[in-house]
Design a protein around this motif. Sequence first.
Motif, PDB file in Angstrom:
ATOM      1  N   VAL A  69      -6.185  -2.331  -1.855  1.00 42.81           N
ATOM      2  CA  VAL A  69      -4.899  -1.698  -1.586  1.00 42.81           C
ATOM      3  C   VAL A  69      -5.012  -0.175  -1.679  1.00 42.81           C
ATOM      4  O   VAL A  69      -4.422   0.548  -0.881  1.00 42.81           O
ATOM      5  N   ALA A  70      -5.770   0.308  -2.635  1.00 40.26           N
ATOM      6  CA  ALA A  70      -5.933   1.759  -2.801  1.00 40.26           C
ATOM      7  C   ALA A  70      -6.627   2.398  -1.602  1.00 40.26           C
ATOM      8  O   ALA A  70      -6.459   3.593  -1.360  1.00 40.26           O
ATOM      9  N   SER A  71      -7.369   1.614  -0.827  1.00 45.08           N
ATOM     10  CA  SER A  71      -8.066   2.168   0.330  1.00 45.08           C
ATOM     11  C   SER A  71      -7.223   2.131   1.606  1.00 45.08           C
ATOM     12  O   SER A  71      -7.603   2.718   2.614  1.00 45.08           O
ATOM     13  N   TRP A  72      -6.096   1.439   1.582  1.00 44.59           N
ATOM     14  CA  TRP A  72      -5.243   1.378   2.763  1.00 44.59           C
ATOM     15  C   TRP A  72      -4.621   2.733   3.040  1.00 44.59           C
ATOM     16  O   TRP A  72      -4.233   3.454   2.133  1.00 44.59           O
ATOM     17  N   ARG A  73      -4.521   3.095   4.310  1.00 48.48           N
ATOM     18  CA  ARG A  73      -3.918   4.362   4.717  1.00 48.48           C
ATOM     19  C   ARG A  73      -2.841   4.092   5.753  1.00 48.48           C
ATOM     20  O   ARG A  73      -2.993   3.235   6.621  1.00 48.48           O
ATOM     21  N   SER A  92       2.823   7.689   5.153  1.00 47.69           N
ATOM     22  CA  SER A  92       1.699   8.122   4.327  1.00 47.69           C
ATOM     23  C   SER A  92       2.086   8.342   2.864  1.00 47.69           C
ATOM     24  O   SER A  92       1.210   8.443   2.008  1.00 47.69           O
ATOM     25  N   VAL A  93       3.382   8.387   2.555  1.00 51.22           N
ATOM     26  CA  VAL A  93       3.803   8.500   1.144  1.00 51.22           C
ATOM     27  C   VAL A  93       3.335   7.293   0.336  1.00 51.22           C
ATOM     28  O   VAL A  93       3.299   7.339  -0.885  1.00 51.22           O
ATOM     29  N   TYR A  94       2.969   6.205   1.023  1.00 48.28           N
ATOM     30  CA  TYR A  94       2.497   5.001   0.343  1.00 48.28           C
ATOM     31  C   TYR A  94       0.993   4.998   0.104  1.00 48.28           C
ATOM     32  O   TYR A  94       0.471   4.081  -0.520  1.00 48.28           O
ATOM     33  N   ASP A  95       0.275   6.001   0.610  1.00 49.26           N
ATOM     34  CA  ASP A  95      -1.173   6.071   0.383  1.00 49.26           C
ATOM     35  C   ASP A  95      -1.446   6.280  -1.110  1.00 49.26           C
ATOM     36  O   ASP A  95      -0.804   7.106  -1.756  1.00 49.26           O
ATOM     37  N   LEU A  96      -2.398   5.566  -1.643  1.00 48.78           N
ATOM     38  CA  LEU A  96      -2.847   5.761  -3.017  1.00 48.78           C
ATOM     39  C   LEU A  96      -4.171   6.498  -2.978  1.00 48.78           C
ATOM     40  O   LEU A  96      -5.049   6.150  -2.199  1.00 48.78           O
TER      41      LEU A  96
END
Length: 68
Positions: free
Chosen positions: A9-13, A19-23
């Motif tokens: 999940v942390a690698s999802w873009r 993009s506010v959901y990017d970790l």
Amino acid sequence: MTLGEAADVASWRYGGDWSVYDLSTPQPVLDNLSCYYAVVSAEDLIGFCCVGVEARVAGMNADPESSM
């Protein structure tokens, strides 16, 4: 959610406004895995959700008019 799913999940873009959901790292998820849930089809991770404080998007303000 497992540690492996958290790393995925942390690698999802996401593009554009999403993009506010990017970790930047899996750390927010790893800090409290009990608040995160994986959505799995067969053995494939297809989504996730979270609840509580973890569900707040970094940099966004709460809507005082909201009942949620």
